[in-house]
Design an enzyme around this catalytic site. Structure first.
Site, PDB file in Angstrom:
ATOM      1  CE  LYS A 107      -2.057   1.029   3.837  1.00 43.00           C
ATOM      2  NZ  LYS A 107      -2.985   0.945   4.997  1.00 43.00           N
ATOM      3  CE  LYS A 154      16.776 -13.725 -24.537  1.00 45.68           C
ATOM      4  NZ  LYS A 154      15.478 -13.339 -25.161  1.00 45.68           N
ATOM      5  CD  GLU A 182      12.278  -9.627 -25.092  1.00 48.57           C
ATOM      6  OE1 GLU A 182      12.317  -8.409 -25.357  1.00 48.57           O
ATOM      7  OE2 GLU A 182      13.192 -10.430 -25.419  1.00 48.57           O
ATOM      8  CG  HIS A 208      13.447 -11.259 -20.938  1.00 46.28           C
ATOM      9  ND1 HIS A 208      12.959  -9.963 -20.974  1.00 46.28           N
ATOM     10  CD2 HIS A 208      14.314 -11.359 -21.979  1.00 46.28           C
ATOM     11  CE1 HIS A 208      13.504  -9.320 -21.992  1.00 46.28           C
ATOM     12  NE2 HIS A 208      14.324 -10.142 -22.619  1.00 46.28           N
ATOM     13  N   GLY A 212      22.499  -5.172 -26.606  1.00 41.66           N
ATOM     14  CA  GLY A 212      23.603  -4.477 -27.269  1.00 41.66           C
ATOM     15  C   GLY A 212      24.954  -5.137 -27.072  1.00 41.66           C
TER      16      GLY A 212
END
Length: 387
Positions: free
Chosen positions: A85, A157, A160, A248, A316
């Site tokens: 909260k 991989k 994503e 990820h 990069g």
């Protein structure tokens, strides 16, 4: 046993007052005469302000100690307690979380297990990303894997963004890529990890992950912050999912990038991922294509390694940064490149070779000046991306 959380407040905020609000409001709260007979019991659940200090830049930091009896040894109840909260109360950012070593979920494989599976102990691991991100067929994925796998790649991989789409269904990508992995192993004895992106609704995702592993997936990729830490914890705790989970950082900027609110990158991508059961965690390198902070990167690296989790600097990454990466990480790192491999002037296989040539050149103490480096895949990469 307790949990210590550090909050940072900007100038103009009464840090001591806010710290006390957190300590009380995020734990037992206040009580009146009706509960005086419960004072001892309630007090056991109250957090305590340990220290409030002013930094050289005018910011303030407050350390608050939370009773561990307030949480369930998971990340959801932890986050609800330390920032739930209060996260809507204005300026105030969580910049540090100290957890007991046995809090949360440990990786099944981590650094040691991934290295053992691949049979690689003496160098950084090289990882690639399927590119383009979308629009490839399952057969296209397999063809790319064949190229980079034959060049010596350790891990690949899914992007994503690649979900379970009709153009290249997850199960079909796995089927064709698994055939390539088995072919390379039969010919060379080498293993390759393929981190398949596991997606779907919460009630489907765990079932899908088990099915993927049953059908030969030897690693999984999870967008932890969009699917939630409880999903990561469930995957990591399930004994049928006996493969490494690559976490990820998608959506991390929405949680971490603001100056005065949210949580720091090192808390989210370091501490929480490490205690959530990830085996390897991706995050931007400070010398990559996304803006990132060297101090946050170093904190992430150390917090992951402290729990046997592989750091995976990304975004990069190209062969020219290998000397800096090895200076910062040594050999306990996975170098993850997308365009830095796939967009090599001579093709993806040359992109992989350029990384291995870079590792050899660092090991030999040789310079990376493209005018000095002999004609090679590395020289082409240096001429394209620099160093």
């Amino acid at each position: 046993m307790s949990i210590v959380v550090t909050y940072r407040f900007p100038q103009g905020v009464d840090a001591r007052k806010q710290a006390q609000i957190i300590a009380v409001g995020q734990t037992a709260g206040s009580w009146d005469d009706r509960f005086l007979h419960r004072t001892q019991q309630l007090t056991e659940h109250l957090a305590q302000v340990v220290e409030v200090r002013t930094l050289a830049d005018g910011y303030h930091e407050a350390e608050i100690q939370f009773p561990i009896i307030n949480v369930e040894n998971d990340l959801a109840s932890l986050l609800t307690m330390i920032f739930g909260k209060y996260s809507m109360a204005g300026a105030g950012k969580v910049v540090g979380v100290q957890l007991p070593q046995n809090y949360g979920t440990s990786p099944k494989l981590g650094i040691k297990g991934i290295r053992k599976f691949l049979g690689v102990e003496d160098r950084p691991l090289i990882m690639a990303i399927f590119k383009p991100a979308l629009g490839l067929s399952a057969q296209d994925h397999a063809q790319i894997l064949q190229e980079v796998g034959n060049a010596g790649l350790d891990i690949i991989k899914d992007d994503e963004i690649m979900a379970d789409l009709p153009s290249a269904p997850t199960a079909l990508r796995l089927k064709y890529c698994r055939e390539v992995i088995e072919d390379i192993k039969a010919r060379t004895g080498r293993e390759i990890l393929y981190a398949v992106n596991v997606t779907g609704r919460a009630d489907q995702l765990l079932v899908k992950a088990k099915s993927l592993v049953k059908n030969g997936a030897n690693a999984l990729l999870l967008n932890v912050l969009t699917y939630g830490f409880p999903i990561l914890e469930a995957l990591a705790a399930d004994l049928e999912i006996n493969v490494p989970i690559f976490a990820h950082p998608a959506f991390a900027g929405a949680m971490c990038a603001a100056t005065h609110t949210g949580l720091s990158y090192s808390v989210v991508l370091g501490t929480l991922m490490a205690h959530g059961g990830a085996d390897a965690v991706l995050y931007p390198a400070s010398y990559g294509s996304l803006p990132f902070y060297p101090d946050e990167e170093s904190k992430i690296r150390e917090r992951l390694r402290d729990r046997n989790v592989f750091p995976v600097p990304s975004a990069g990454i190209h062969p020219g940064i290998v000397p800096r990466a090895l200076r910062d990480y040594g050999r306990e790192v996975i170098l993850n490149a997308g365009t830095g491999i796939m967009d090599h002037p001579s093709g993806p296989a040359a992109g992989v070779r350029a990384f291995f040539e870079a590792l050899e050149r660092v090991e030999a103490g040789e310079p990376f000046d493209p005018q000095i480096v002999p004609a090679s895949a590395l020289k082409e990469a240096l001429l394209k991306w620099g160093c």
